[in-house]
Design a protein around this motif. Structure first.
Motif, PDB file in Angstrom:
ATOM      1  N   LEU A 174      48.969  45.098 -26.724  1.00 35.28           N
ATOM      2  CA  LEU A 174      50.561  45.264 -27.233  1.00 35.28           C
ATOM      3  C   LEU A 174      51.387  44.676 -26.287  1.00 35.28           C
ATOM      4  O   LEU A 174      52.514  43.991 -26.663  1.00 35.28           O
ATOM      5  CB  LEU A 174      50.778  46.640 -27.463  1.00 35.28           C
ATOM      6  CG  LEU A 174      49.999  47.265 -28.599  1.00 35.28           C
ATOM      7  CD1 LEU A 174      50.309  48.783 -28.850  1.00 35.28           C
ATOM      8  CD2 LEU A 174      49.848  46.580 -29.782  1.00 35.28           C
ATOM      9  N   GLY A 175      51.066  44.482 -25.295  1.00 30.27           N
ATOM     10  CA  GLY A 175      51.970  43.796 -24.131  1.00 30.27           C
ATOM     11  C   GLY A 175      51.705  42.326 -24.321  1.00 30.27           C
ATOM     12  O   GLY A 175      52.857  41.552 -24.438  1.00 30.27           O
ATOM     13  N   ASP A 176      50.415  41.475 -24.220  1.00 28.78           N
ATOM     14  CA  ASP A 176      50.350  40.235 -24.443  1.00 28.78           C
ATOM     15  C   ASP A 176      50.977  39.808 -25.815  1.00 28.78           C
ATOM     16  O   ASP A 176      51.404  38.584 -25.860  1.00 28.78           O
ATOM     17  CB  ASP A 176      48.887  39.827 -24.193  1.00 28.78           C
ATOM     18  CG  ASP A 176      48.431  40.022 -22.927  1.00 28.78           C
ATOM     19  OD1 ASP A 176      49.153  39.575 -22.164  1.00 28.78           O
ATOM     20  OD2 ASP A 176      47.434  40.340 -22.802  1.00 28.78           O
ATOM     21  N   ALA A 177      50.717  40.676 -26.738  1.00 23.95           N
ATOM     22  CA  ALA A 177      51.290  40.111 -28.195  1.00 23.95           C
ATOM     23  C   ALA A 177      52.545  40.200 -28.230  1.00 23.95           C
ATOM     24  O   ALA A 177      53.299  39.957 -29.214  1.00 23.95           O
ATOM     25  CB  ALA A 177      50.702  41.065 -29.258  1.00 23.95           C
ATOM     26  N   GLY A 178      53.364  40.835 -27.081  1.00 27.71           N
ATOM     27  CA  GLY A 178      54.790  40.991 -27.259  1.00 27.71           C
ATOM     28  C   GLY A 178      55.130  41.720 -28.241  1.00 27.71           C
ATOM     29  O   GLY A 178      56.457  41.560 -28.811  1.00 27.71           O
ATOM     30  N   ALA A 179      54.756  42.778 -28.685  1.00 30.65           N
ATOM     31  CA  ALA A 179      54.830  43.444 -29.777  1.00 30.65           C
ATOM     32  C   ALA A 179      56.298  44.107 -29.447  1.00 30.65           C
ATOM     33  O   ALA A 179      56.932  44.133 -30.661  1.00 30.65           O
ATOM     34  CB  ALA A 179      53.824  44.651 -30.080  1.00 30.65           C
ATOM     35  N   ILE A 206      63.137  37.225 -32.048  1.00 31.84           N
ATOM     36  CA  ILE A 206      63.403  37.745 -33.196  1.00 31.84           C
ATOM     37  C   ILE A 206      63.942  36.573 -34.449  1.00 31.84           C
ATOM     38  O   ILE A 206      64.879  35.975 -33.838  1.00 31.84           O
ATOM     39  CB  ILE A 206      64.498  38.803 -33.260  1.00 31.84           C
ATOM     40  CG1 ILE A 206      64.161  39.832 -32.077  1.00 31.84           C
ATOM     41  CG2 ILE A 206      64.701  39.370 -34.548  1.00 31.84           C
ATOM     42  CD1 ILE A 206      62.940  40.562 -32.214  1.00 31.84           C
ATOM     43  N   PRO A 207      63.381  36.512 -35.594  1.00 36.70           N
ATOM     44  CA  PRO A 207      62.494  37.424 -36.056  1.00 36.70           C
ATOM     45  C   PRO A 207      60.884  36.940 -35.813  1.00 36.70           C
ATOM     46  O   PRO A 207      60.894  35.667 -35.702  1.00 36.70           O
ATOM     47  CB  PRO A 207      62.634  37.224 -37.432  1.00 36.70           C
ATOM     48  CG  PRO A 207      63.110  35.931 -37.601  1.00 36.70           C
ATOM     49  CD  PRO A 207      63.984  35.534 -36.605  1.00 36.70           C
ATOM     50  N   GLY A 208      60.192  37.879 -35.496  1.00 33.24           N
ATOM     51  CA  GLY A 208      58.693  37.467 -35.315  1.00 33.24           C
ATOM     52  C   GLY A 208      58.061  36.928 -36.695  1.00 33.24           C
ATOM     53  O   GLY A 208      58.654  37.292 -37.571  1.00 33.24           O
ATOM     54  N   ASP A 223      56.676  44.351 -19.140  1.00 25.02           N
ATOM     55  CA  ASP A 223      55.707  44.100 -17.911  1.00 25.02           C
ATOM     56  C   ASP A 223      55.164  42.850 -18.192  1.00 25.02           C
ATOM     57  O   ASP A 223      54.633  42.271 -17.042  1.00 25.02           O
ATOM     58  CB  ASP A 223      54.838  45.268 -17.818  1.00 25.02           C
ATOM     59  CG  ASP A 223      55.671  46.512 -17.429  1.00 25.02           C
ATOM     60  OD1 ASP A 223      56.574  46.531 -17.121  1.00 25.02           O
ATOM     61  OD2 ASP A 223      54.947  47.639 -17.787  1.00 25.02           O
ATOM     62  N   LYS A 224      54.874  42.387 -19.194  1.00 23.42           N
ATOM     63  CA  LYS A 224      54.321  41.068 -19.099  1.00 23.42           C
ATOM     64  C   LYS A 224      55.160  40.006 -19.494  1.00 23.42           C
ATOM     65  O   LYS A 224      54.907  38.667 -19.747  1.00 23.42           O
ATOM     66  CB  LYS A 224      53.277  41.002 -20.635  1.00 23.42           C
ATOM     67  CG  LYS A 224      52.135  41.839 -20.503  1.00 23.42           C
ATOM     68  CD  LYS A 224      50.899  41.092 -19.687  1.00 23.42           C
ATOM     69  CE  LYS A 224      49.927  42.308 -19.391  1.00 23.42           C
ATOM     70  NZ  LYS A 224      48.613  42.219 -20.241  1.00 23.42           N
ATOM     71  N   LYS A 225      56.731  40.100 -19.175  1.00 21.92           N
ATOM     72  CA  LYS A 225      57.639  39.011 -19.264  1.00 21.92           C
ATOM     73  C   LYS A 225      57.588  38.492 -20.620  1.00 21.92           C
ATOM     74  O   LYS A 225      57.966  37.116 -20.436  1.00 21.92           O
ATOM     75  CB  LYS A 225      57.723  38.090 -18.043  1.00 21.92           C
ATOM     76  CG  LYS A 225      57.280  38.964 -16.549  1.00 21.92           C
ATOM     77  CD  LYS A 225      58.355  38.101 -15.700  1.00 21.92           C
ATOM     78  CE  LYS A 225      58.541  38.969 -14.375  1.00 21.92           C
ATOM     79  NZ  LYS A 225      57.708  40.139 -14.131  1.00 21.92           N
ATOM     80  N   LYS A 226      57.276  39.156 -21.691  1.00 23.38           N
ATOM     81  CA  LYS A 226      57.539  38.334 -22.899  1.00 23.38           C
ATOM     82  C   LYS A 226      59.066  38.480 -23.320  1.00 23.38           C
ATOM     83  O   LYS A 226      59.814  39.420 -23.694  1.00 23.38           O
ATOM     84  CB  LYS A 226      56.776  39.327 -23.857  1.00 23.38           C
ATOM     85  CG  LYS A 226      55.138  39.238 -23.621  1.00 23.38           C
ATOM     86  CD  LYS A 226      54.651  37.962 -23.857  1.00 23.38           C
ATOM     87  CE  LYS A 226      53.339  37.717 -23.249  1.00 23.38           C
ATOM     88  NZ  LYS A 226      52.672  36.516 -23.346  1.00 23.38           N
TER      89      LYS A 226
END
Lengths: 252, 190
Positions: free
Chosen positions: A182-187, A247-249, A240-243
């Motif tokens: 969920l972090g990497d996906a920038g959810a 918007i919009p995804g 934390d992953k600096k994403k």
């Protein structure tokens, strides 16, 4: 109105998602086309018009007690503690309070109009990285509640969010679907988003409800303390992953 | 709901009129429904140890067919094929209003996480259960009781499991757990 652009970062993730997510060629072609023209743009535009009725950025900045210049950074800190609302709240709840204050008709949190307006307002913070502030005690408490909610196994199958989204099973496959980090996906930074499988604009909390429904967890209402907490928790993972907020995804 | 909002709106406007100095109280001017009770009611009971009932594991074809169907399908709404004898797609439940409602019967969807003989679109979060009998039962690495317990409540031998809990949650009854277990340990060579 600020034009909403789809940042490059998102484009790149989507392009690589092609291999990772084992899409068919037809799906990939559709993805590419949609990237150039995200169907959610119309919703965001509609949201901008609805927001104008509330007095635009100037009114929001005033309501929140910040300058217009600070507004994007401030928005990137949501859900956050808003003293005059007495809680850690989402931007949608702020919009509701503004509507009440102005004697206007209040949109329900789960309404399409609110989803659109939320998408527009959050897009004002595009390219900012979320800045959830855990040194603020209310926000820390909300984060903790969100984390607890994320970890709590419940429902007909005894699953928690963490059953499918813990670090040790990221990338594994759940019935043909790779489980995202969920972090990497920038959810936390890419919702509201257009969901292709639902052909509509969905918010992060609405997405949480989708997972709850699928996994037989009792679906809890949008705007509850637990939902806001989950949003804080998931936004922090993206932070934390600096994403950057984008918007919009565009989602599967 | 709509009426409530109107009431709030008027209340807020009234209080705004009433006091020029104090800004309106906005702490109730937005939805924040309670979810804590819903979550509490939905909580998962403590890990529970079960003993396989007599005659649980069987080579009866009808029973294995039910186990197989439960293994490969999510629920009665999504399942395409007609269920085998003794298994239904919908169950009738009386709602709060006294009306009888048809609800899809939930199945195991084990294939979401486990590969097995003939699986379509299997996941890999859980171990591959292909050739289970030869690999685990015949070699005495595992026994039927282990398989039964694992499906019933996987937390007993792995407190941090990502596997679904199927008997403690009452998703299935004992007989159904036995059907699924029988399918897993069955000799699938035709």
């Amino acid at each position: 109105m600020k034009r909403v652009i789809l940042p490059l970062a998102l484009l790149v993730t989507m392009a690589t998602a092609g291999e990772q997510f084992a899409m068919s060629d037809a799906d990939r072609a559709m993805y590419k086309e949609m990237l150039e023209n995200n169907p959610a743009d119309i919703y965001v535009e509609e949201g901008g018009e609805l927001f104008e009725e509330l007095g635009d950025e100037a009114a929001l900045a005033k309501f929140l007690g910040v300058s217009e210049k600070e507004l994007p950074k401030y928005i990137a800190g949501f859900p956050r503690y808003v003293k005059k609302l007495g809680n850690v709240v989402g931007l949608d709840q702020v919009m509701q309070a503004m509507q009440v204050e102005q004697g206007k008709k209040q949109f329900k949190l789960k309404s399409g109009k609110m989803f659109s307006m939320l998408a527009y307002v959050k897009s004002l913070a595009n390219d900012e990285v979320a800045n959830i502030d855990l040194s603020e005690p209310h926000e820390k408490a909300s984060y903790d509640l969100g984390k607890k909610t994320f970890m709590t196994a419940r429902g007909g199958r005894g699953l928690s969010c963490n059953s499918c989204h813990s670090k040790d099973i990221v990338g594994m496959v759940l019935r043909t679907q790779p489980l995202p980090d969920l972090g990497d996906a920038g959810a936390g930074a890419t919702w509201p988003a257009y969901r292709m499988t639902k052909s509509s604009l969905r918010t992060l909390q609405r997405r949480f409800q989708g997972c709850m429904k699928n996994a037989l967890l009792k679906v809890i209402p949008i705007g509850s303390k637990e939902m806001v907490g989950l949003e804080v928790y998931v936004a922090k993972l993206a932070q934390d992953k600096k994403k950057p907020i984008a918007i919009p995804g565009l989602k599967r | 709901m709509q009426r409530k909002i109107k009431v709030i709106t008027t209340a807020v406007m009234l209080s705004a009129v009433a006091s020029f100095v104090n800004a309106a109280d906005l702490t109730k001017a937005y939805e924040m429904p309670d979810a804590s009770k819903m979550i509490e009611k939905d909580a998962l009971a403590k890990p529970t140890k079960y003993t396989m009932p007599k005659g649980c594991i069987s080579t009866d074809a009808e029973l294995i067919a039910r186990g197989e169907y439960i293994f490969h399908n999510l629920n009665g709404k999504k399942a395409k094929k007609t269920p085998p004898k003794g298994l239904v797609k919908f169950i009738e439940k009386k709602g709060k209003d006294g009306k009888v409602k048809k609800k899809p019967k939930q199945y195991g969807n084990c294939v979401a996480c486990h590969n097995i003989e003939g699986a379509k679109g299997a996941g890999n979060i859980g171990p591959d259960l292909t050739g289970y009998k030869a690999m685990f039962i015949d070699t005495k690495t595992r026994d039927n009781q282990f398989v039964f317990q694992k499906i019933a409540d996987a937390r007993i031998d792995n407190p941090k499991t990502h596997m679904t809990i199927n008997l403690t949650t009452k998703l299935f009854n004992e007989r159904e757990i036995c059907d699924i277990a029988s399918y897993i340990v069955a000799d699938k060579k035709k």
